[in-house]
Design an enzyme around this catalytic site. Sequence first.
Site, mmCIF file in Angstrom:
data_model
loop_
_atom_site.group_PDB
_atom_site.id
_atom_site.type_symbol
_atom_site.label_atom_id
_atom_site.label_comp_id
_atom_site.label_asym_id
_atom_site.label_seq_id
_atom_site.Cartn_x
_atom_site.Cartn_y
_atom_site.Cartn_z
ATOM 1 N N ASP A 7 0.727 -1.303 0.116
ATOM 2 C CA ASP A 7 -0.054 0.017 -0.136
ATOM 3 C C ASP A 7 0.790 1.299 0.067
ATOM 4 O OD1 ASP A 7 -2.371 1.569 0.317
ATOM 5 O OD2 ASP A 7 -1.919 1.752 2.454
ATOM 6 N N ASP A 9 -0.294 5.000 1.000
ATOM 7 C CA ASP A 9 -0.530 5.992 2.298
ATOM 8 C C ASP A 9 -0.208 5.239 3.488
ATOM 9 O OD1 ASP A 9 -1.105 7.801 0.230
ATOM 10 O OD2 ASP A 9 -3.249 7.250 0.431
ATOM 11 N N ASP A 113 -1.652 -1.039 5.938
ATOM 12 C CA ASP A 113 -2.012 -0.274 7.368
ATOM 13 C C ASP A 113 -3.343 -0.410 7.736
ATOM 14 O OD1 ASP A 113 -2.433 1.686 5.433
ATOM 15 O OD2 ASP A 113 -2.111 3.169 7.146
#
Length: 146
Positions: A7, A9, A113
Amino acid sequence: MKRVFVDMDGVLVDFESGLEKVDPETRAKYGRRIDKIPGMFALMDPLPGAIDAWHRLCEKYEVHILSTAPWDNPTAWIDKRLWVEKHLGRSAWKKLTLSHNKHLLRGDYLIDDRTANGAGEFEGEHIHFGTDSFPGWDTVLTYLEA
């Protein structure tokens, strides 16, 4: 070769670093919808260790970037693509997939996250970045390079 999706961000990219570069008037204008701020995604810095981790993972795995971009901020889509080229090189932007349905892609690992946007339903192993088990890139690399 095993496939790893990473990922952007909060994993490769320090989201807060972009927000800090936006003037206060613009932040106030967008309020809680900071992801709508045009151009913000291009302002973000890499998270500590992220660039080195990307290159190390590429030595052992087939690595791709899997990120979500806000539908109502069209600049975010190109900003993410340009960020990848700037920080990871021209060859990496061809490995960028933007999707709100991360569970539709097939791979062995997803480093993310969050569990949103299908990350929690990913068929491979979800390495939940920023948690007690994987607080940062050192622990992720230790796990994946073992």
